[in-house]
Motif scaffolding. Sequence first.
Motif, PDB file in Angstrom:
ATOM      1  N   VAL A 233       0.031  14.782 -11.416  1.00 38.86           N
ATOM      2  CA  VAL A 233       1.179  15.099 -10.570  1.00 38.86           C
ATOM      3  C   VAL A 233       1.016  16.490  -9.951  1.00 38.86           C
ATOM      4  O   VAL A 233       1.287  16.694  -8.774  1.00 38.86           O
ATOM      5  CB  VAL A 233       2.488  14.976 -11.377  1.00 38.86           C
ATOM      6  N   GLY A 236      -1.877  16.187  -7.335  1.00 36.58           N
ATOM      7  CA  GLY A 236      -1.657  15.308  -6.191  1.00 36.58           C
ATOM      8  C   GLY A 236      -2.242  13.947  -6.522  1.00 36.58           C
ATOM      9  O   GLY A 236      -3.440  13.831  -6.783  1.00 36.58           O
ATOM     10  N   ILE A 237      -1.402  12.922  -6.506  1.00 39.72           N
ATOM     11  CA  ILE A 237      -1.835  11.607  -6.982  1.00 39.72           C
ATOM     12  C   ILE A 237      -2.941  11.032  -6.111  1.00 39.72           C
ATOM     13  O   ILE A 237      -2.854  11.040  -4.891  1.00 39.72           O
ATOM     14  CB  ILE A 237      -0.623  10.665  -7.059  1.00 39.72           C
ATOM     15  N   MET A 290       4.606  22.459 -13.833  1.00 39.13           N
ATOM     16  CA  MET A 290       4.723  21.225 -13.058  1.00 39.13           C
ATOM     17  C   MET A 290       6.004  21.194 -12.253  1.00 39.13           C
ATOM     18  O   MET A 290       5.998  20.835 -11.069  1.00 39.13           O
ATOM     19  CB  MET A 290       4.672  20.033 -14.005  1.00 39.13           C
ATOM     20  N   LEU A 294       6.111  21.015  -8.196  1.00 36.84           N
ATOM     21  CA  LEU A 294       6.795  19.929  -7.494  1.00 36.84           C
ATOM     22  C   LEU A 294       7.956  20.445  -6.654  1.00 36.84           C
ATOM     23  O   LEU A 294       8.291  19.877  -5.625  1.00 36.84           O
ATOM     24  CB  LEU A 294       7.303  18.884  -8.482  1.00 36.84           C
ATOM     25  N   PRO A 298       6.347  18.856  -3.215  1.00 34.83           N
ATOM     26  CA  PRO A 298       6.785  17.639  -3.908  1.00 34.83           C
ATOM     27  C   PRO A 298       5.698  16.579  -4.079  1.00 34.83           C
ATOM     28  O   PRO A 298       5.878  15.644  -4.838  1.00 34.83           O
ATOM     29  CB  PRO A 298       7.915  17.113  -3.010  1.00 34.83           C
ATOM     30  N   THR A 299       4.564  16.683  -3.386  1.00 33.54           N
ATOM     31  CA  THR A 299       3.512  15.689  -3.609  1.00 33.54           C
ATOM     32  C   THR A 299       2.272  16.307  -4.243  1.00 33.54           C
ATOM     33  O   THR A 299       1.177  15.772  -4.136  1.00 33.54           O
ATOM     34  CB  THR A 299       3.112  14.988  -2.298  1.00 33.54           C
ATOM     35  N   GLY A 300       2.418  17.426  -4.902  1.00 29.35           N
ATOM     36  CA  GLY A 300       1.292  18.013  -5.615  1.00 29.35           C
ATOM     37  C   GLY A 300       0.461  18.943  -4.750  1.00 29.35           C
ATOM     38  O   GLY A 300       0.733  19.121  -3.569  1.00 29.35           O
TER      39      GLY A 300
END
Lengths: 307, 316
Positions: A233, A236-237, A290, A294, A298-300
């Motif tokens: 996370v 970034g996924i 973390m 975020l 918010p997306t890493g």
Amino acid sequence: MSATLLAVQTLNGLQLGILLFLIAAGLTLVFGVMDFINLAHGVQYMLGAYLAVTGYSLTGTFWGALLFGVLGALVVGLVLELLVFRHLYDRDHLDQVLATFGIILFLNEAVRTIWGSTPLTLPMPDLLSGSFELMDGLLYPVYRIALIVAGLVVAAVLYVLVTHTRAGMLVRAGATNAPMVAALGVDIRRLFMLVFGFGTMLAGFAGILAAPILVVEPGMGDNLLILAFVVIVIGGIGSIRGAFIAALIVGLVDTLGRGFATDIAKLVMSPSAANSVGPAIASMLIYLLMAAVLFFRPTGLFPARGG
Amino acid sequence: MAPRRSRETLIAAVAFILFALLPPVASAMNDTFFVFFAIRVMVFAIAAVSLSLILGFGALVSFGHAAYLGLGAYSVGILAEHGYWDVTISLPVTLLVCGLFAAVTGAISLKTRGVYFIMITLAFGQMAYYTATSLSAYGGDDGLTIWGRTEIFGASVLGDRTTFYYVVLGMLLLSYVIARVIVASRFGRVLQGAKQSEMRLRAVGIDPYWYRLVAYVIAGMMAGVAGALLANAAEFVSPAYMSWHRSGELIVMVVLGGLGSLAGSIVGAASFLILEEVLAHFTEHWRLIFGPLLVLVVLFGKGGLTAMLGGGRKNG
């Protein structure tokens, strides 16, 4: 806090980071490519360690244990994919969370039934026991150095595979936009099996590497899984690079935090207060990290997804 | 909509009547186990109803809901350790602690969506868990024994098992009614609308963020009350109340009962705990059966138990 202690803790942090990366790599690719949340990824880590213990009792060598553990974890992973996971790709995240939660309950209990609840150990290979003298008065176990090196080698191989091979290109494309890759005629299910099998093996490998320095016990994968999720996370996924950097950050922050939070707390408060506050802050640090990441991104750190 | 609502009422009514009748029946059978067990079921039903409010109606998959159970339980435990036993202190403190934690963590979590939301709520849950394990003054890992139960205006009436039972039942009824009123209100409709199309809501000038946050805080406070009752029931508080497995179990209870049904969550909590109890009776390795069962329910049992009971709701 002396320089020696700092060096030792930094190495320990790197080592935790490497283990986390091996677990997070498979997790993040599976999620990136198939949009699939696999909570059961952590039990693969545990299975790797347990199968290695059995492999050791069969072959009597660490290397036999390693081979047995890696292949065993791969087989279990593929069987799970065949029986359960492939029926869940089109479901929403909630269903995936629930089903893989069921698998965790099952596998943790299965391990407890087969191997018992008592913690087991896997002996170190003779070749890697003993210690290096890194600097004056700093002895560091050879095995831990070897673990870091092995992890870095795997990371490098993974990097080459992902960035310089056709399969890797498809995986990257899949992580960015899976429907588009499927529309171009790539068999995304087979691609996924490949990614999944590979990820399973890496998680198992991490478990085997960790077995000689930690204890092998039921549920040992659960906490690592949570840490691996924190890693992907933050990173970034779907991003391997993000997972690598985030894994090292998390490993270092966690280890150094545990090593020094109490000392740092003592600078600003009474020793007794610091003794109770320090450990609490130390175990929360990565979650604070973390939440902070975020909050601002918010997306890493290195989002792989296009949209 | 109407038949579904009446089915919801019917299920709830049956559940509450069964709960209300249980103590006299159990005492006639001279069996105390069922009363203890039913208290546990009702406590988890309160937590499940609170999670159902945000999960079933707001599609917010909170994976840290067990934290509120723990926060509520620790509020009671820590106050008791310092000699504050009365509900006039412990209840406001529980609500305040849980409400604050939910407001702060919710404000951050709700900025994210989907899997990031699941993960960040999990992270906050873990923070609460680790905080509890490091409270060495209050037992740390081993937990904290509470030597008695919460008093009501100085009287230790909850020491009586039957009284305590009906207080828990009353709290469950209250939670259910509050949740149901919320769901039926304009506020609840916005929450459900945000689940379907956030963009459409924004188009009519409503920002769902604040609605979600308020719902999140209410759910947290409700689960905190469940935690306070759990601490009283067990006369013990432990970090294990907050483990992420427990959060997972709460989600299972809600989904088992059927998403979007508050009465279903009560049924879900009851079935989960009964199943666990029955399986554990046969083998200590009950998870070997429970785990695959869960997988099968997910694969084949769309809509949960209430949908099966009523046979109505279509898949999807």
